[in-house]
Write a protein that holds these residues in place. Structure first.
Motif, short mmCIF file in Angstrom:
data_model
loop_
_atom_site.label_atom_id
_atom_site.label_comp_id
_atom_site.label_asym_id
_atom_site.label_seq_id
_atom_site.Cartn_x
_atom_site.Cartn_y
_atom_site.Cartn_z
N SER A 249 0.67 -1.38 0.00
CA SER A 249 0.01 0.05 -0.20
C SER A 249 0.83 1.24 -0.05
N VAL A 250 2.06 1.25 0.22
CA VAL A 250 3.07 2.26 0.52
C VAL A 250 4.02 2.45 -0.58
N GLN A 251 4.15 1.28 -1.53
CA GLN A 251 5.35 1.41 -2.13
C GLN A 251 5.37 2.64 -3.12
N LYS A 252 4.36 3.24 -3.56
CA LYS A 252 4.46 4.46 -4.38
C LYS A 252 4.92 5.58 -3.46
N GLN A 253 4.57 5.69 -2.23
CA GLN A 253 5.06 6.92 -1.50
C GLN A 253 6.37 6.65 -1.18
N LEU A 254 6.84 5.46 -0.99
CA LEU A 254 8.31 5.26 -0.56
C LEU A 254 9.17 5.61 -1.78
N VAL A 255 8.56 5.28 -2.93
CA VAL A 255 9.64 5.68 -4.26
C VAL A 255 9.57 7.17 -4.45
N ASN A 256 8.51 7.61 -4.29
CA ASN A 256 8.41 9.24 -4.59
C ASN A 256 8.73 10.06 -3.42
N GLY A 257 9.32 9.53 -2.37
CA GLY A 257 9.80 10.14 -1.24
C GLY A 257 8.59 10.91 -0.34
N GLU A 258 7.20 10.54 -0.29
CA GLU A 258 6.36 11.26 0.47
C GLU A 258 6.52 10.56 1.95
N LEU A 259 6.66 9.14 1.98
CA LEU A 259 7.00 8.51 3.10
C LEU A 259 8.40 7.99 3.15
N THR A 260 8.64 7.59 4.52
CA THR A 260 9.85 7.10 5.03
C THR A 260 9.81 5.87 5.77
N LYS A 261 10.52 5.04 5.34
CA LYS A 261 10.41 3.54 6.12
C LYS A 261 11.16 3.59 7.14
N ILE A 262 10.58 3.22 8.58
CA ILE A 262 11.45 3.09 9.89
C ILE A 262 11.56 1.66 9.90
N GLU A 263 13.12 1.21 10.24
CA GLU A 263 13.32 -0.21 10.53
C GLU A 263 13.27 -0.27 12.31
N ILE A 264 12.72 -1.38 12.70
CA ILE A 264 12.53 -1.58 14.02
C ILE A 264 13.10 -2.99 14.21
N PRO A 265 14.57 -3.05 14.50
CA PRO A 265 15.19 -4.15 14.76
C PRO A 265 14.42 -5.40 15.59
N GLY A 266 14.34 -6.48 15.03
CA GLY A 266 13.70 -7.29 15.65
C GLY A 266 12.20 -7.75 15.86
N LEU A 267 11.56 -6.72 14.91
CA LEU A 267 10.05 -6.61 14.78
C LEU A 267 9.98 -6.91 13.37
N ASN A 268 9.59 -8.13 12.97
CA ASN A 268 9.25 -8.50 11.74
C ASN A 268 7.80 -8.95 11.43
N ILE A 269 7.24 -8.17 10.56
CA ILE A 269 5.75 -8.45 10.43
C ILE A 269 5.57 -8.46 8.88
N HIS A 270 4.53 -9.62 8.60
CA HIS A 270 4.26 -9.89 7.35
C HIS A 270 2.62 -10.79 7.28
N ARG A 271 2.19 -10.59 6.02
CA ARG A 271 1.12 -11.29 6.17
C ARG A 271 1.14 -12.22 4.79
N ASP A 272 0.70 -13.51 4.74
CA ASP A 272 0.49 -14.24 3.81
C ASP A 272 -0.72 -14.41 2.95
N PHE A 273 -0.62 -14.32 1.55
CA PHE A 273 -2.16 -14.34 0.92
C PHE A 273 -2.04 -15.73 -0.05
N TYR A 274 -3.06 -16.24 0.17
CA TYR A 274 -3.30 -17.47 -0.52
C TYR A 274 -4.44 -17.34 -1.74
N ILE A 275 -4.44 -18.21 -2.71
CA ILE A 275 -5.36 -18.29 -3.72
C ILE A 275 -6.21 -19.44 -3.51
N VAL A 276 -7.55 -19.07 -3.59
CA VAL A 276 -8.28 -20.45 -3.04
C VAL A 276 -9.29 -20.66 -3.98
N GLN A 277 -9.84 -21.76 -4.06
CA GLN A 277 -10.82 -22.30 -4.92
C GLN A 277 -11.64 -23.14 -4.11
N ARG A 278 -12.73 -23.77 -4.54
CA ARG A 278 -13.77 -24.73 -3.81
C ARG A 278 -12.97 -26.07 -4.32
#
Length: 300
Positions: A249-278
């Protein structure tokens, strides 16, 4: 080939509301009612039970809808098979894709555009709901393919891992916190932060990650609770607080300089997405074509 009256029946069965079905079909409510009345005359049974607070399918209605759902699926498969005999790019058909909000906002438009360039005769429809409701829509045959967050592991659903999205700490580039690109967990406890609303998938993974580090969300100096990814992003651009947002959601703003990413050592947060079917629908060719495009045709 299913006639139009039966398609009307399927929509009324889905909505369980004549007015909503009429709106979806771009018909008047009397027209929808007439189609249903005619079908009830053809089959000699009542298809819906009229109640003061709405309608429900009768037993006969359930049987007819089950058969029509299967027939509609077979018709779509037939159309696809015939149209691709000579050239796959001539494929015809319709596909309904359900996706959770992050995917629907930041990935599906690009995927749909690329897919349509390759297969211009396939009609695409997107349903944007949270992951639980996408699974419900899938099992109700409202969507053909779903993209959800997390593997809920319902026995009636097949899951394919698709991609991992990191959730990152960001702030406006003109925020005082952007002067340093690293915060310790101890500093985070003193940093003003804005968060998503309760029930948000993003908030849930942030809470879990903090909990694993012995930090409860109320320990943070929360400045605001904002509903929606875009609203939260726009808030921190104006306010200067820190926020945890999906990388997608923030890739564009990080590239154009509107937002800055802040590293927090030891805090790794991610979400996995799955394709689902019946379960049992994994070999249907049009959904397989779309899934292959998702997995191979897009450079994330």
């Amino acid at each position: 080939m299913i006639d139009f009256a039966h398609l009307v029946l399927l929509e009324v069965a889905k909505q369980l509301n004549f007015s909503k079905a009429a709106e979806k079909l771009y018909l008047s409510q009397p027209s929808v009612s007439k189609h249903i009345k005619n079908l009830e005359g053809v089959y000699g049974v009542a298809l819906f039970e009229r109640k003061t607070n709405g309608i429900s399918l009768t037993e006969e209605g359930h049987i007819l809808v089950d058969f029509l759902t299967k027939a509609h699926q077979l018709n779509q498969e037939l159309q696809f098979e015939i149209s691709t005999l000579r050239n796959q790019s001539d494929a015809k058909g319709a596909l309904v894709v359900g996706a959770s909000t992050t995917v629907a906002l930041y990935l599906i438009p690009r995927i749909f555009s690329s897919f349509r360039q390759a297969f211009p005769n396939i009609q695409l429809q997107l349903i944007n709901r949270n992951s639980d409701n996408i699974l419900k829509a899938l099992l109700n045959h409202e969507v053909d393919v779903g993209i959800v967050e997390g593997a809920h592991k319902l026995s009636s659903v097949s899951y394919q891992f698709w991609l991992r999205d990191e959730v990152v700490a960001v702030c406006a580039s003109n925020s005082p916190f952007a002067k340093t690109t690293t915060l310790s967990l101890e500093q985070l406890l003193r940093t003003p932060i804005a968060v998503r609303e309760k029930g948000s998938g993003t908030l849930a993974v942030v809470v879990d990650a903090l909990k694993n580090k012995g930090i409860a969300l109320p320990q943070l100096p929360i400045q605001a609770v904002i509903g929606g990814t875009e609203a939260l992003k726009n808030f921190i651009l104006e306010n200067g607080s820190l926020a945890f947002l999906p990388q997608l959601s923030v890739q564009k703003q990080l590239v154009n300089g509107e937002l800055t990413k802040i590293e927090i050592p030891g805090l790794n947060i991610h979400r996995d997405f799955y394709i689902v079917q019946r379960q049992g629908a994994e070999n249907h060719k049009l959904p397989r074509l779309f899934i292959k495009h998702c997995q191979q045709g897009i450079n994330f």
